[in-house]
Scaffold this motif. Structure first.
Motif, PDB file in Angstrom:
ATOM      1  N   GLU A  23       0.834  -1.212   0.000  1.00  0.00           N
ATOM      2  CA  GLU A  23       0.000   0.000   0.000  1.00  0.00           C
ATOM      3  C   GLU A  23       0.867   1.260   0.000  1.00  0.00           C
ATOM      4  O   GLU A  23       0.423   2.316  -0.447  1.00  0.00           O
ATOM      5  N   LEU A  24       2.099   1.153   0.496  1.00  0.00           N
ATOM      6  CA  LEU A  24       2.964   2.327   0.621  1.00  0.00           C
ATOM      7  C   LEU A  24       4.133   2.324  -0.350  1.00  0.00           C
ATOM      8  O   LEU A  24       4.674   3.376  -0.683  1.00  0.00           O
ATOM      9  N   LEU A  25       4.551   1.123  -0.767  1.00  0.00           N
ATOM     10  CA  LEU A  25       5.772   1.025  -1.579  1.00  0.00           C
ATOM     11  C   LEU A  25       5.546   0.142  -2.798  1.00  0.00           C
ATOM     12  O   LEU A  25       4.983  -0.949  -2.690  1.00  0.00           O
ATOM     13  N   ALA A  26       6.029   0.602  -3.915  1.00  0.00           N
ATOM     14  CA  ALA A  26       6.126  -0.236  -5.103  1.00  0.00           C
ATOM     15  C   ALA A  26       7.580  -0.685  -5.199  1.00  0.00           C
ATOM     16  O   ALA A  26       8.421  -0.321  -4.372  1.00  0.00           O
ATOM     17  N   GLU A  27       7.887  -1.472  -6.197  1.00  0.00           N
ATOM     18  CA  GLU A  27       9.238  -1.984  -6.364  1.00  0.00           C
ATOM     19  C   GLU A  27       9.675  -1.679  -7.785  1.00  0.00           C
ATOM     20  O   GLU A  27       8.942  -1.934  -8.730  1.00  0.00           O
ATOM     21  N   LYS A  36       4.931   5.385  -2.728  1.00  0.00           N
ATOM     22  CA  LYS A  36       3.695   5.730  -3.430  1.00  0.00           C
ATOM     23  C   LYS A  36       3.121   7.056  -2.925  1.00  0.00           C
ATOM     24  O   LYS A  36       2.160   7.558  -3.483  1.00  0.00           O
ATOM     25  N   GLY A  37       3.691   7.577  -1.856  1.00  0.00           N
ATOM     26  CA  GLY A  37       3.214   8.836  -1.286  1.00  0.00           C
ATOM     27  C   GLY A  37       4.294   9.371  -0.380  1.00  0.00           C
ATOM     28  O   GLY A  37       5.484   9.138  -0.622  1.00  0.00           O
ATOM     29  N   ASP A  38       3.880  10.050   0.689  1.00  0.00           N
ATOM     30  CA  ASP A  38       4.876  10.617   1.610  1.00  0.00           C
ATOM     31  C   ASP A  38       5.288   9.625   2.693  1.00  0.00           C
ATOM     32  O   ASP A  38       6.018   9.979   3.614  1.00  0.00           O
ATOM     33  N   LEU A  39       4.809   8.389   2.590  1.00  0.00           N
ATOM     34  CA  LEU A  39       5.167   7.292   3.499  1.00  0.00           C
ATOM     35  C   LEU A  39       4.639   7.485   4.908  1.00  0.00           C
ATOM     36  O   LEU A  39       5.165   6.916   5.855  1.00  0.00           O
ATOM     37  N   THR A  40       3.586   8.300   5.048  1.00  0.00           N
ATOM     38  CA  THR A  40       2.855   8.315   6.305  1.00  0.00           C
ATOM     39  C   THR A  40       2.138   6.979   6.455  1.00  0.00           C
ATOM     40  O   THR A  40       1.489   6.504   5.517  1.00  0.00           O
ATOM     41  N   VAL A  41       2.307   6.366   7.614  1.00  0.00           N
ATOM     42  CA  VAL A  41       1.769   5.027   7.841  1.00  0.00           C
ATOM     43  C   VAL A  41       0.429   5.139   8.563  1.00  0.00           C
ATOM     44  O   VAL A  41       0.384   5.584   9.715  1.00  0.00           O
ATOM     45  N   PRO A  42      -0.666   4.761   7.919  1.00  0.00           N
ATOM     46  CA  PRO A  42      -1.942   4.776   8.627  1.00  0.00           C
ATOM     47  C   PRO A  42      -1.947   3.735   9.742  1.00  0.00           C
ATOM     48  O   PRO A  42      -1.210   2.733   9.661  1.00  0.00           O
ATOM     49  N   PRO A  43      -2.738   3.947  10.792  1.00  0.00           N
ATOM     50  CA  PRO A  43      -2.739   3.023  11.929  1.00  0.00           C
ATOM     51  C   PRO A  43      -2.913   1.563  11.523  1.00  0.00           C
ATOM     52  O   PRO A  43      -2.269   0.680  12.096  1.00  0.00           O
TER      53      PRO A  43
END
Ligand code: SF4
Length: 75
Positions: A23-27, A36-43
Motif C-alpha cells: 500500500e505504501l511502496l512499489a518496487e 507511493k506517497g509521503d510514506l505516512t503510515v496509517p494506523p
C-alpha cells in the motif's frame, strides 16, 4: 501515526519492504522501493510497517512519530 523512512545509502534493493507494504511502496525493476506517497503510515498498516523495519536485512528502514497536527487530514 508514524512515517516510514528509507535510508537510500543502506538499502540494497531486495524488495522485501515492498512485499510487506504494497500500500505504501512499489518496487522498481531492480528491487528498490518506490514510495507511493509521503510514506505516512496509517494506523492499520503500523504492524506491517514495524515488521518491515524489523525484517529489513540492511537496517535501512525506520519509523518516526508524526504529530497529529502535521499528519495529513483523514477523510
Ligand atoms: S527491505 Fe530494506 S534493503 Fe530491502 S528494499 Fe526495503 S529498504 Fe531496501
Amino acid at each position: 501515526m508514524s512515517r516510514l523512512h528509507v535510508d537510500w545509502t543502506a538499502c540494497d534493493g531486495r524488495g522485501l519492504c515492498a512485499e510487506l507494504l504494497p500500500e505504501l511502496l512499489a518496487e522498481d525493476d531492480w528491487g528498490y522501493p518506490v514510495p507511493k506517497g509521503d510514506l505516512t503510515v496509517p494506523p492499520a498498516l503500523e504492524p506491517a510497517a514495524r515488521q518491515a523495519v524489523d525484517r529489513c536485512p540492511a537496517l535501512a528502514l525506520r519509523l518516526t512519530a508524526v504529530s497529529a497536527e502535521r499528519a495529513p487530514a483523514s477523510s
